[in-house]
Scaffold this motif. Structure first.
Motif, PDB file in Angstrom:
ATOM      1  N   THR A  68       0.771   9.607  -2.684  1.00 55.14           N
ATOM      2  CA  THR A  68       0.049   9.133  -1.506  1.00 55.14           C
ATOM      3  C   THR A  68      -1.296   8.575  -1.961  1.00 55.14           C
ATOM      4  OG1 THR A  68      -0.990  11.284  -1.112  1.00 55.14           O
ATOM      5  CG2 THR A  68       1.139  10.875  -0.040  1.00 55.14           C
ATOM      6  N   ASP A  69      -2.019   7.941  -1.057  1.00 60.78           N
ATOM      7  CA  ASP A  69      -3.283   7.312  -1.436  1.00 60.78           C
ATOM      8  C   ASP A  69      -4.288   8.333  -1.965  1.00 60.78           C
ATOM      9  OD1 ASP A  69      -3.477   8.372   1.214  1.00 60.78           O
ATOM     10  OD2 ASP A  69      -5.279   7.200   1.554  1.00 60.78           O
ATOM     11  N   ARG A  70      -4.281   9.546  -1.419  1.00 56.19           N
ATOM     12  CA  ARG A  70      -5.267  10.538  -1.860  1.00 56.19           C
ATOM     13  C   ARG A  70      -4.959  11.038  -3.268  1.00 56.19           C
ATOM     14  NH1 ARG A  70      -6.178  14.452   3.303  1.00 56.19           N
ATOM     15  NH2 ARG A  70      -3.888  14.468   3.311  1.00 56.19           N
ATOM     16  N   TYR A  84       0.842  -1.192   0.000  1.00 54.21           N
ATOM     17  CA  TYR A  84       0.000   0.000   0.000  1.00 54.21           C
ATOM     18  C   TYR A  84       0.878   1.243   0.000  1.00 54.21           C
ATOM     19  CZ  TYR A  84      -3.665   3.215   1.570  1.00 54.21           C
ATOM     20  OH  TYR A  84      -4.552   4.260   1.669  1.00 54.21           O
ATOM     21  N   PRO A  85       0.612   2.247  -0.846  1.00 53.06           N
ATOM     22  CA  PRO A  85      -0.535   2.387  -1.750  1.00 53.06           C
ATOM     23  C   PRO A  85      -0.180   2.255  -3.235  1.00 53.06           C
ATOM     24  CG  PRO A  85       0.331   4.552  -1.259  1.00 53.06           C
ATOM     25  CD  PRO A  85       1.282   3.563  -0.644  1.00 53.06           C
ATOM     26  N   GLY A 120       5.291   5.163  -2.926  1.00 55.75           N
ATOM     27  CA  GLY A 120       4.020   5.486  -2.282  1.00 55.75           C
ATOM     28  C   GLY A 120       4.180   5.668  -0.786  1.00 55.75           C
ATOM     29  N   ASP A 121       3.929   6.877  -0.299  1.00 56.46           N
ATOM     30  CA  ASP A 121       3.976   7.148   1.144  1.00 56.46           C
ATOM     31  C   ASP A 121       2.599   6.922   1.764  1.00 56.46           C
ATOM     32  OD1 ASP A 121       6.598   7.784   0.783  1.00 56.46           O
ATOM     33  OD2 ASP A 121       6.462   9.818   1.575  1.00 56.46           O
ATOM     34  N   LYS A 172      -2.084   4.057   7.336  1.00 56.61           N
ATOM     35  CA  LYS A 172      -3.289   3.251   7.155  1.00 56.61           C
ATOM     36  C   LYS A 172      -2.951   1.768   7.017  1.00 56.61           C
ATOM     37  CE  LYS A 172      -6.648   4.720   4.563  1.00 56.61           C
ATOM     38  NZ  LYS A 172      -7.399   5.203   3.390  1.00 56.61           N
ATOM     39  N   GLN A 173      -1.860   1.457   6.271  1.00 61.54           N
ATOM     40  CA  GLN A 173      -1.531   0.048   6.043  1.00 61.54           C
ATOM     41  C   GLN A 173      -0.019  -0.143   5.963  1.00 61.54           C
ATOM     42  OE1 GLN A 173      -3.910  -2.213   3.230  1.00 61.54           O
ATOM     43  NE2 GLN A 173      -5.398  -0.568   3.093  1.00 61.54           N
ATOM     44  N   SER A 174       0.688   0.339   6.955  1.00 60.14           N
ATOM     45  CA  SER A 174       2.142   0.254   6.942  1.00 60.14           C
ATOM     46  C   SER A 174       2.676   0.090   8.361  1.00 60.14           C
ATOM     47  CB  SER A 174       2.749   1.528   6.317  1.00 60.14           C
ATOM     48  OG  SER A 174       2.215   1.750   5.028  1.00 60.14           O
TER      49      SER A 174
END
Length: 503
Positions: free
Chosen positions: A158-160, A29-30, A101-102, A107-109
């Motif tokens: 990043t995820d966003r 992720y991500p 990906g940071d 959230k998932q790291s």
């Protein structure tokens, strides 16, 4: 006007339109979804066993004139740092971009680190785009810059940013031959390579960072200015577009290493107060800190993930030189991680075939080193099986340091990733450790990617390796076997085989 696409799609299109021939990556992720898109494109794309190998393969492609992309999550940057840092002064051939990906907010790291620091450490360019359009353009720019300065280029997401949608105008795809590795670099000593780098490549990077394409300047007032990078730049624009904050200027940086010093210095001189908005660490702020520059170091914003409310709160306290922030570390309870939310803090799947093994291990009074695969979920209450877990593949080497024969619990992907070296270390130094490998032939925590079968390698290293069908082994029998192996000197290995019910 083109149809809106996500940040992930924009990055993939940017890489494909740049003419890449190879894409390597390690799931996590991500960035997993991006690599899936690349694999589905028909490109020469593959999951690698670890990030160091992924970058080394890309460096080989680069040397022979093939543009390449490496996709890793932020902790993967730690693994590939060795070849990355050397490659900057050794030089490369065709363009090479590392897409990292940071995970602000974790959230998932296993941690909340900032990949931008690797730009400073390796002395390579870093892009931190705010949205899909900038991501596409930055990717196209990154490959050209990589060849110009002959170093890899880091692109942070990043995820966003991945999920953000925006219209993107694609430009004509790159065609023709790309440059090969130049063997003239061997004329220099290792010291000379670094000197040559600072005579030529780094000044070019600094010049590039001050070009108009690497930042956006919104000049609105002379009292307050905000400097930002990455996805938070879009949040800043939301805030300053309101009537309340409409007189605030904004310098949104896309290229964040090297920093455009002349642009930033002029922006600071034009305003009484400067607020720096960035995720996760004060990478920009630390480099420009002076009187009137506010941000994480002054308590105006917190570390980690940035929200609109954080920006508003900072602006409401802009007249204060320093803010005392209450430090209240997040707990599992406060985040609501009692069942199915939150990355590595999730509980085990109810149908997991290894539950009986965890139950047995949890009843033993021996130290257990875990791995950052599924088994790390057994560390928190209520299971409390794994005692310590540092990184993917670390459990075996960690267990060789125990004061007594303990247990290293590792997934087969963790073993392939970096765990095998720990096993070799244990055998070579005649250490006593029981290694339990969860052998389900996939990387379950990151999406079910296939894992190479290492049975033959393990059996060669450890004659007498036990192969166990975990589903057809009773709890009492399993407990007897583990206790017997713990009573022996030396390295013991149990390959606990089962099929993941999720994949």
């Amino acid at each position: 006007m083109s149809e809106p696409i996500t940040g992930s799609q924009a990055l993939v299109f940017g890489a494909l339109d740049s003419g890449i021939s190879l894409a390597t990556g390690v799931p996590g992720y991500p960035i997993t979804g991006i690599m899936k898109l690349l694999i589905g494109s028909g490109l020469d794309a593959r999951w690698s066993i670890n990030e160091k190998v992924a970058l080394e393969a890309a460096l080989g492609a680069s040397a022979t004139g093939r543009r390449s992309l490496v996709t890793v999550k932020h902790v993967g940057m730690n693994i590939l740092a060795d070849p990355l840092i050397t490659s900057a002064t050794h030089t490369i051939g065709a363009g090479l971009v590392i897409l990292t990906g940071d995970d602000p907010g974790v959230k998932q790291s296993q941690n909340e680190q900032d990949s931008r620091y690797y730009g400073l450490l390796a002395e390579v360019p870093v892009f931190d785009p705010p949205g899909p359009a900038a991501a596409y353009n930055s990717m196209r720019h990154a490959f050209l810059l990589s060849e110009k300065v002959r170093t890899p280029v880091i692109m942070r997401l990043t995820d966003r940013l991945n999920n953000m949608e925006e219209a993107v105008n694609r430009t004509p795809a790159a065609t023709g031959d790309f440059q090969n590795f130049d063997r003239d670099t061997w004329a220099f000593t290792m010291k000379g390579k670094h000197q040559h780098f600072h005579c030529g490549s780094y000044p070019l990077m600094e010049k590039e960072s001050a070009k108009a394409s690497t930042y956006r300047l919104y000049q609105r007032g002379k009292d307050i200015g905000i400097i930002s990078s990455g996805y938070p730049s879009s949040l800043v624009e939301e805030v300053v577009s309101t009537d309340r904050f409409r007189n605030i200027s904004h310098l949104a940086l896309t290229m964040v290493n090297p920093l455009p010093r002349s642009i930033i210095n002029k922006f600071i001189e034009q305003h009484l107060r400067i607020l720096v908005i960035e995720e996760t660490e004060p990478v920009i702020e630390e480099q420009i800190y002076c009187s009137g520059v506010l941000g994480k170091l002054t308590g105006h914003t917190g570390y980690g993930r940035i929200e609109t409310s954080d920006i508003i709160l900072a602006l409401e306290n802009i007249d204060m030189d320093k803010i005392s922030r209450m430090c209240k570390p997040e707990t599992r309870l406060s985040r609501g991680l009692t069942s199915t939310t939150g990355g590595h803090s999730k509980n085990m799947c109810k149908e997991c075939p290894y539950l009986v093994l965890y139950e047995v291990l949890g009843s033993l009074d021996v130290p257990i080193a875990g791995d950052l695969g599924c088994s790390v979920r057994t560390a928190p209450p209520p299971m409390e099986v794994v005692d310590i877990a540092y990184s993917l593949g670390s459990s075996i080497a960690t267990a060789t340091g125990f004061s007594e024969k303990g247990i290293a619990l590792i997934g087969d992907y963790g073993l392939v990733h970096t765990g095998l070296q720990g096993l070799i270390e244990a055998v070579h130094h005649h250490k006593s450790v029981l290694v339990v490998v969860l052998q389900n032939n996939i990387a379950a925590l990151t999406g079910g990617q296939a894992v190479p079968d290492m049975t033959g390698v393990v059996e060669t290293l450890i004659p007498g390796t036990m192969i166990l069908d975990i589903v057809n082994t009773g709890k009492d029998e399993l407990a007897r076997m583990i206790k017997t192996e713990l009573g022996k000197d030396g390295v013991s290995v149990i390959l606990a085989r089962a099929t993941c019910t999720k994949y």
